[in-house]
Design an enzyme around this catalytic site. Structure first.
Site, mmCIF file in Angstrom:
data_model
loop_
_atom_site.group_PDB
_atom_site.id
_atom_site.type_symbol
_atom_site.label_atom_id
_atom_site.label_comp_id
_atom_site.label_asym_id
_atom_site.label_seq_id
_atom_site.Cartn_x
_atom_site.Cartn_y
_atom_site.Cartn_z
ATOM 1 N N LYS A 226 26.352 -4.362 -1.126
ATOM 2 C CA LYS A 226 27.826 -4.386 -1.122
ATOM 3 C C LYS A 226 28.394 -3.770 0.151
ATOM 4 C CE LYS A 226 27.537 -3.258 -6.016
ATOM 5 N NZ LYS A 226 27.664 -2.069 -6.875
ATOM 6 N N ARG B 13 11.289 3.716 3.533
ATOM 7 C CA ARG B 13 10.882 2.746 4.572
ATOM 8 C C ARG B 13 12.118 1.957 4.967
ATOM 9 N NH1 ARG B 13 5.767 -1.238 4.521
ATOM 10 N NH2 ARG B 13 4.827 0.768 5.072
ATOM 11 N N HIS C 161 4.807 5.608 11.578
ATOM 12 C CA HIS C 161 4.375 5.492 10.176
ATOM 13 C C HIS C 161 3.469 6.700 9.908
ATOM 14 C CE1 HIS C 161 3.286 3.956 6.376
ATOM 15 N NE2 HIS C 161 2.992 2.705 6.684
ATOM 16 N N ARG D 135 0.804 -1.223 0.000
ATOM 17 C CA ARG D 135 0.000 0.000 0.000
ATOM 18 C C ARG D 135 0.839 1.276 0.000
ATOM 19 N NH1 ARG D 135 -2.734 -3.996 1.582
ATOM 20 N NH2 ARG D 135 -0.757 -4.504 2.520
ATOM 21 N N THR D 136 1.803 1.350 0.898
ATOM 22 C CA THR D 136 2.532 2.619 1.034
ATOM 23 C C THR D 136 3.297 2.923 -0.248
ATOM 24 O OG1 THR D 136 2.745 2.086 3.366
ATOM 25 C CG2 THR D 136 4.092 3.900 2.547
HETATM 26 N N1 CP Z 1 -0.284 -0.006 5.742
HETATM 27 C C1 CP Z 1 0.918 -0.307 5.241
HETATM 28 O O1 CP Z 1 1.938 0.274 5.601
HETATM 29 O O2 CP Z 1 0.896 -1.308 4.314
HETATM 30 P P1 CP Z 1 2.155 -1.784 3.459
HETATM 31 O O3 CP Z 1 3.112 -2.439 4.431
HETATM 32 O O4 CP Z 1 1.610 -2.741 2.445
HETATM 33 O O5 CP Z 1 2.780 -0.569 2.855
#
Ligand code: CP
Length: 301
Positions: free
Chosen positions: A80, A101, A129, A51-52
């Site tokens: 590396k 991320r 998040h 999603r993100t």
């Molecule tokens: N909600 C969320 O962060 O989903 P993903 O891990 O799929 O990005």
């Protein structure tokens, strides 16, 4: 907010968050606009995502921006032995903003301290998040008409759940009453509870989910995250602690909605999906609009 990184949700004030949500509403009405046609955005995912990552990509595409980056650090020079600092400094030469991320708590803050271009934290370990939080706030406001004075139930992995930590912190700006449902081993960290108390707000802790549903406006379900457990036996002990089903939400209020940042494993039975009180897939859709609002605001377009 121009050029301002988003690392933790409390980097932004209530007014700034409200401005972003209002702007996201405009993008929901008119999502295709060439506002980022002169911008390149780097998307660095050191951890899996559906999603993100894809909603950021969708947001950038709808704004005619361009994307560089990787979806798997093992295809980059990290493999590396390149450090995070060197990776960020290098990618800063190729882009106007970095979405990142990373599995380590604090990695996004560290990245923002080594570069002059803005960083958006797309999830750092069990810490925060904040962009998920924006879409959660947007979804709550949209379904409840307001963010003020709500009873919000958080369920599942409240210890390692970064979406929970960000949303609890954000909701303290709106006079929320918090109902925290988790196995004993996965309670909300004391720092987050202290944050609620310092704001003069109330939280209640439970191990049973059903007793709290009748008073809730929002039920925010979360997955017990296998990847956060050092001991697999501990995960096995708690993994099926809560499974929300359609019968359990029968006594809920008319305005009640079930949210989940997704992915789910089995904590929401599929019989909930067809209920008008299920909102988790619309919630994921809202991720595109808030990310459009965030990108255009930070890039000043
Ligand atoms: N909600 C969320 O962060 O989903 P993903 O891990 O799929 O990005």
């Amino acid at each position: 907010m121009k050029n301002k990184s988003l690392i933790s949700i409390n980097d932004y004030s209530m007014d700034e968050l409200t401005t972003l949500l209002d702007r996201a509403e405009d993008f929901e009405k008119d999502p295709v606009q060439p506002l980022l046609k002169d911008h390149v955005i780097a998307s660095l995912f050191f951890e899996p995502s559906t999603r993100t990552r894809l909603s950021f990509e969708s947001a950038i595409n709808r704004l005619s921006g361009r994307i560089v980056g990787f979806t798997d650090a093992s295809s980059s020079s990290v493999k590396k032995g390149e450090s995070l600092k060197d990776t960020i400094l290098t990618v800063s030469n190729y882009s106007d903003l970095i979405v990142m991320r990373h599995p380590l708590d604090g990695a996004a803050r560290w990245a923002s301290e080594v570069t002059d271009i803005p960083i958006i934290n797309a999830g750092d370990g069990a810490n925060q998040h904040p962009t998920q939080c924006l879409l959660d706030l947007y979804s709550i406001r949209k379904t409840q008409g307001s963010l003020d004075n709500l009873h919000v139930v958080f369920v599942g992995d409240l210890k390692y759940g970064r979406t929970v930590h960000s949303l609890v912190i954000a909701m303290t700006m709106f006079n929320t009453t918090f109902h925290l449902v988790s196995p004993t081993a996965l309670k909300v960290p004391s720092a987050v509870k202290r944050y609620i108390k310092d704001k003069g707000l109330t939280y209640h802790q439970y191990t049973d989910l059903e007793e709290v549903i009748p008073q809730a406006d929002i039920c925010y379900m979360t997955r017990i995250q296998r990847e956060r457990f050092a001991d697999p036996m501990e995960y096995e002990r708690v993994k099926n602690s809560y499974v929300l089903n359609r019968k359990m939400i029968e006594p809920s209020k008319e305005n009640f909605k079930v949210l989940h940042p997704l992915p789910r494993v089995n904590e929401i039975h599929e019989d909930v999906d067809s209920s008008p009180k299920a909102y988790y897939f619309q919630q994921a859709r809202n991720g595109v609009y808030v990310r459009q609002a965030l990108l255009t605001t930070i890039l000043g377009v």
